[in-house]
Motif scaffolding. Structure first.
Motif, PDB file in Angstrom:
ATOM      1  N   GLN A 188       0.833  -1.196   0.000  1.00 37.32           N
ATOM      2  CA  GLN A 188       0.000   0.000   0.000  1.00 37.32           C
ATOM      3  C   GLN A 188       0.876   1.258   0.000  1.00 37.32           C
ATOM      4  OE1 GLN A 188      -3.318  -0.250  -0.241  1.00 37.32           O
ATOM      5  NE2 GLN A 188      -3.153  -2.497  -0.188  1.00 37.32           N
ATOM      6  N   PRO A 189       0.427   2.323  -0.681  1.00 36.03           N
ATOM      7  CA  PRO A 189       1.209   3.566  -0.681  1.00 36.03           C
ATOM      8  C   PRO A 189       1.342   4.116   0.735  1.00 36.03           C
ATOM      9  CG  PRO A 189      -0.984   3.911  -1.623  1.00 36.03           C
ATOM     10  CD  PRO A 189      -0.803   2.437  -1.485  1.00 36.03           C
ATOM     11  N   GLU A 190       2.510   4.641   1.041  1.00 37.22           N
ATOM     12  CA  GLU A 190       2.801   5.080   2.398  1.00 37.22           C
ATOM     13  C   GLU A 190       1.832   6.144   2.891  1.00 37.22           C
ATOM     14  OE1 GLU A 190       6.615   6.597   5.068  1.00 37.22           O
ATOM     15  OE2 GLU A 190       6.860   5.985   2.976  1.00 37.22           O
ATOM     16  N   GLU A 191       1.388   6.998   1.992  1.00 39.49           N
ATOM     17  CA  GLU A 191       0.507   8.087   2.406  1.00 39.49           C
ATOM     18  C   GLU A 191      -0.875   7.587   2.849  1.00 39.49           C
ATOM     19  OE1 GLU A 191       0.503   7.928  -2.160  1.00 39.49           O
ATOM     20  OE2 GLU A 191       1.958   7.817  -0.508  1.00 39.49           O
ATOM     21  N   SER A 192      -1.223   6.347   2.477  1.00 37.16           N
ATOM     22  CA  SER A 192      -2.529   5.818   2.867  1.00 37.16           C
ATOM     23  C   SER A 192      -2.486   5.065   4.192  1.00 37.16           C
ATOM     24  CB  SER A 192      -3.065   4.886   1.772  1.00 37.16           C
ATOM     25  OG  SER A 192      -2.297   3.706   1.698  1.00 37.16           O
ATOM     26  N   LEU A 193      -1.300   4.793   4.721  1.00 37.31           N
ATOM     27  CA  LEU A 193      -1.165   4.045   5.961  1.00 37.31           C
ATOM     28  C   LEU A 193      -1.581   4.896   7.153  1.00 37.31           C
ATOM     29  CD1 LEU A 193       2.239   2.238   5.304  1.00 37.31           C
ATOM     30  CD2 LEU A 193      -0.090   1.445   4.794  1.00 37.31           C
ATOM     31  N   CYS A 194      -1.945   4.232   8.242  1.00 42.23           N
ATOM     32  CA  CYS A 194      -2.417   4.965   9.419  1.00 42.23           C
ATOM     33  C   CYS A 194      -1.447   4.793  10.590  1.00 42.23           C
ATOM     34  CB  CYS A 194      -3.810   4.499   9.817  1.00 42.23           C
ATOM     35  SG  CYS A 194      -3.933   2.737  10.181  1.00 42.23           S
ATOM     36  N   SER A 195      -1.397   5.791  11.439  1.00 41.90           N
ATOM     37  CA  SER A 195      -0.548   5.744  12.633  1.00 41.90           C
ATOM     38  C   SER A 195      -1.388   5.712  13.908  1.00 41.90           C
ATOM     39  CB  SER A 195       0.387   6.961  12.666  1.00 41.90           C
ATOM     40  OG  SER A 195      -0.369   8.166  12.648  1.00 41.90           O
ATOM     41  N   ASP A 196      -2.689   5.913  13.763  1.00 42.39           N
ATOM     42  CA  ASP A 196      -3.602   5.909  14.897  1.00 42.39           C
ATOM     43  C   ASP A 196      -4.253   4.535  15.027  1.00 42.39           C
ATOM     44  OD1 ASP A 196      -5.542   6.259  16.812  1.00 42.39           O
ATOM     45  OD2 ASP A 196      -6.552   7.938  15.815  1.00 42.39           O
ATOM     46  N   PRO A 197      -4.032   3.804  16.124  1.00 42.53           N
ATOM     47  CA  PRO A 197      -4.610   2.468  16.267  1.00 42.53           C
ATOM     48  C   PRO A 197      -6.133   2.457  16.325  1.00 42.53           C
ATOM     49  CG  PRO A 197      -3.601   3.179  18.325  1.00 42.53           C
ATOM     50  CD  PRO A 197      -3.211   4.179  17.284  1.00 42.53           C
ATOM     51  N   TRP A 198      -6.745   3.619  16.527  1.00 42.20           N
ATOM     52  CA  TRP A 198      -8.209   3.696  16.576  1.00 42.20           C
ATOM     53  C   TRP A 198      -8.805   4.059  15.219  1.00 42.20           C
ATOM     54  CZ3 TRP A 198     -10.644   2.071  20.863  1.00 42.20           C
ATOM     55  CH2 TRP A 198      -9.912   2.040  22.056  1.00 42.20           C
ATOM     56  N   GLU A 199      -7.980   4.490  14.293  1.00 46.28           N
ATOM     57  CA  GLU A 199      -8.479   4.950  12.999  1.00 46.28           C
ATOM     58  C   GLU A 199      -9.002   3.770  12.175  1.00 46.28           C
ATOM     59  OE1 GLU A 199      -7.036   7.618   9.134  1.00 46.28           O
ATOM     60  OE2 GLU A 199      -5.611   7.085  10.715  1.00 46.28           O
ATOM     61  N   LYS A 200     -10.204   3.903  11.648  1.00 43.45           N
ATOM     62  CA  LYS A 200     -10.801   2.837  10.855  1.00 43.45           C
ATOM     63  C   LYS A 200     -10.422   2.987   9.385  1.00 43.45           C
ATOM     64  CE  LYS A 200     -14.621   1.408  13.781  1.00 43.45           C
ATOM     65  NZ  LYS A 200     -16.038   0.984  13.816  1.00 43.45           N
ATOM     66  N   LYS A 201      -9.909   1.884   8.857  1.00 38.40           N
ATOM     67  CA  LYS A 201      -9.462   1.830   7.468  1.00 38.40           C
ATOM     68  C   LYS A 201      -9.800   0.441   6.914  1.00 38.40           C
ATOM     69  CE  LYS A 201      -6.731   5.658   6.852  1.00 38.40           C
ATOM     70  NZ  LYS A 201      -6.627   6.497   5.643  1.00 38.40           N
ATOM     71  N   PRO A 202      -9.721   0.259   5.585  1.00 41.50           N
ATOM     72  CA  PRO A 202      -9.858  -1.094   5.036  1.00 41.50           C
ATOM     73  C   PRO A 202      -8.810  -2.013   5.668  1.00 41.50           C
ATOM     74  CG  PRO A 202      -9.995   0.529   3.284  1.00 41.50           C
ATOM     75  CD  PRO A 202      -9.595   1.281   4.518  1.00 41.50           C
ATOM     76  N   MET A 203      -9.112  -3.288   5.784  1.00 38.23           N
ATOM     77  CA  MET A 203      -8.247  -4.209   6.516  1.00 38.23           C
ATOM     78  C   MET A 203      -6.851  -4.296   5.919  1.00 38.23           C
ATOM     79  SD  MET A 203      -7.859  -5.882   9.188  1.00 38.23           S
ATOM     80  CE  MET A 203      -9.544  -5.681   9.762  1.00 38.23           C
ATOM     81  N   GLU A 204      -6.708  -4.187   4.590  1.00 39.75           N
ATOM     82  CA  GLU A 204      -5.371  -4.242   4.008  1.00 39.75           C
ATOM     83  C   GLU A 204      -4.520  -3.062   4.464  1.00 39.75           C
ATOM     84  OE1 GLU A 204      -8.210  -4.219   2.293  1.00 39.75           O
ATOM     85  OE2 GLU A 204      -8.013  -3.191   0.349  1.00 39.75           O
ATOM     86  N   ILE A 205      -5.159  -1.910   4.700  1.00 38.45           N
ATOM     87  CA  ILE A 205      -4.437  -0.744   5.198  1.00 38.45           C
ATOM     88  C   ILE A 205      -4.045  -0.950   6.660  1.00 38.45           C
ATOM     89  CG2 ILE A 205      -4.560   1.733   5.653  1.00 38.45           C
ATOM     90  CD1 ILE A 205      -4.472   1.105   2.708  1.00 38.45           C
ATOM     91  N   VAL A 206      -4.962  -1.493   7.443  1.00 40.01           N
ATOM     92  CA  VAL A 206      -4.695  -1.731   8.864  1.00 40.01           C
ATOM     93  C   VAL A 206      -3.536  -2.706   9.041  1.00 40.01           C
ATOM     94  CG1 VAL A 206      -5.636  -2.696  10.997  1.00 40.01           C
ATOM     95  CG2 VAL A 206      -7.063  -1.230   9.559  1.00 40.01           C
ATOM     96  N   LEU A 207      -3.592  -3.844   8.332  1.00 38.10           N
ATOM     97  CA  LEU A 207      -2.529  -4.846   8.454  1.00 38.10           C
ATOM     98  C   LEU A 207      -1.203  -4.322   7.926  1.00 38.10           C
ATOM     99  CD1 LEU A 207      -3.831  -8.437   7.631  1.00 38.10           C
ATOM    100  CD2 LEU A 207      -2.922  -7.543   9.777  1.00 38.10           C
ATOM    101  N   SER A 208      -1.251  -3.631   6.809  1.00 40.46           N
ATOM    102  CA  SER A 208      -0.034  -3.068   6.228  1.00 40.46           C
ATOM    103  C   SER A 208       0.604  -2.054   7.178  1.00 40.46           C
ATOM    104  CB  SER A 208      -0.342  -2.404   4.881  1.00 40.46           C
ATOM    105  OG  SER A 208       0.849  -1.965   4.269  1.00 40.46           O
ATOM    106  N   SER A 209      -0.210  -1.244   7.832  1.00 42.78           N
ATOM    107  CA  SER A 209       0.299  -0.251   8.789  1.00 42.78           C
ATOM    108  C   SER A 209       0.958  -0.947   9.982  1.00 42.78           C
ATOM    109  CB  SER A 209      -0.835   0.653   9.273  1.00 42.78           C
ATOM    110  OG  SER A 209      -1.445   1.339   8.200  1.00 42.78           O
ATOM    111  N   LEU A 210       0.379  -2.073  10.401  1.00 40.95           N
ATOM    112  CA  LEU A 210       0.923  -2.818  11.535  1.00 40.95           C
ATOM    113  C   LEU A 210       2.240  -3.497  11.162  1.00 40.95           C
ATOM    114  CD1 LEU A 210       0.311  -3.688  14.480  1.00 40.95           C
ATOM    115  CD2 LEU A 210      -0.852  -5.694  13.532  1.00 40.95           C
TER     116      LEU A 210
END
Length: 334
Positions: A188-210
């Motif tokens: 996933q593109p870096e700009e779409s990743l999340c740093s907030d563990p509470w932020e809701k995103k599609p699961m591929e974004i959540v797992l990729s961020s982790l």
């Protein structure tokens, strides 16, 4: 703020872990049939390195004698407790990748880690909480989620504890089991990743961020995968440690037979029969093959048939196993 290792909350969570991971289902089990994990689990040979693909293929094709030599040559074998141990330079990894072929015991090892942590036998001084994420189940997540949601799946009804957990990420271990089965792309593109563990995103974004440590940077990850998916996984990781499951040594094969049959006399009879065929005995270094062989032989014993009637080839044993499933319509392989 509640401390993440608060005994009251920990007791509730460990009770949940014991219920969920203390028993396993055999692939031919009936509904409600379970086996106590520790009554079946047998130590696997694990090495702290990645072996070349040709070496792994050669090992499977070798004769029983050469296979035994290869296993005995693994001087640097480790235990599951060593996966996050400091190296010779004193550096402790935050990411460990556990490689292994299909049926070699990756998922059972992951569940054993969960169970041993709950029992106070593993990682208790290192991690306050250990969470299990099954990639096969994640594939069905079509709604948006968050890292906090992943935690809540593991410890339901513990909303009050989540904030404390997230405040101490260095005390958290996430086991991501079966990366090779993940149908979601972690590229996933870096700009779409999340740093907030509470932020809701599609699961591929959540797992990729982790996995890429964009969220809960100081947490630890243990990822299991088949070697075929390794290159894709490596693109998401940084400063990871690798280990590979090689399977059962000859000693562990004997122990597995003892545990499976629960009767040393029957176990010895079955093992001696299998050892008459070098290739069949060699292939029992793979836990799933060892289980199928034991299942077929036990079926023959239970029906009072002579073991000589049991096929002594791997293919023949598979056919007998399939025949047993088909003749009993109540059984459904998982």
């Amino acid at each position: 703020m509640l401390h993440v290792s608060n005994p009251g909350y920990r007791e509730k969570y460990t009770a949940h872990i014991q219920d969920k991971y203390g028993a396993i289902k055999d692939r031919n089990s009936l509904l409600g049939e379970n086996v106590i994990l520790n009554s079946r689990y047998t130590k696997l040979i694990i090495v702290k390195e990645r072996r070349a693909r040709k070496e792994r293929q050669h090992e499977i094709m070798t004769s029983g004698q050469r296979h035994a030599e290869i296993m005995s040559e693994q001087k640097r074998s480790i235990t599951i407790g060593d996966l996050f141990a400091a190296d010779e330079k004193g550096k402790t990894p935050r990411i460990a990748v556990l490689l292994g072929a299909a049926g070699i015991g990756k998922t059972l090892t992951a569940k054993k880690i969960m169970f041993d942590w709950e029992a106070g036998k593993l990682y208790n001084k290192k991690f306050d909480y250990v969470f299990y994420i099954n990639c096969r189940e994640v594939n069905f997540d079509t709604e948006q989620g968050s890292v906090a949601n992943l935690i809540l799946r593991n410890c339901p009804d513990q909303h009050a504890l989540i904030q404390a957990m997230l405040g101490n990420p260095e005390r958290l271990l996430f086991i991501i089991d079966g990366f090779d089965e993940l149908r979601l792309s972690l590229d996933q593109p870096e700009e779409s990743l999340c740093s907030d563990p509470w932020e809701k995103k599609p699961m591929e974004i959540v797992l990729s961020s982790l996995v890429q440590k964009k969220v809960l940077e100081k947490c630890s990850l243990l990822i299991t995968t088949r070697p075929a998916a390794l290159e894709e996984l490596r693109q998401c990781l940084h400063n990871e440690r690798y280990a590979e499951i090689l399977g059962f040594s000859e000693t562990e094969r004997r122990e597995y037979f003892d545990k499976y049959f629960g009767d040393k006399g029957k176990a010895r009879k079955a093992l001696n029969f299998v050892k008459e065929n070098e290739m069949l005995f060699t292939m029992c270094f793979v836990p799933i093959v060892c289980w199928i062989v034991c299942t077929v032989i036990k079926q023959q014993m239970d029906e009072g048939e002579e073991l000589a009637q049991t096929s002594t080839t791997v293919t023949g044993v598979y056919l007998l196993y399939l025949y047993d499933l088909l003749k009993d319509p109540r059984r459904k392989s998982k």
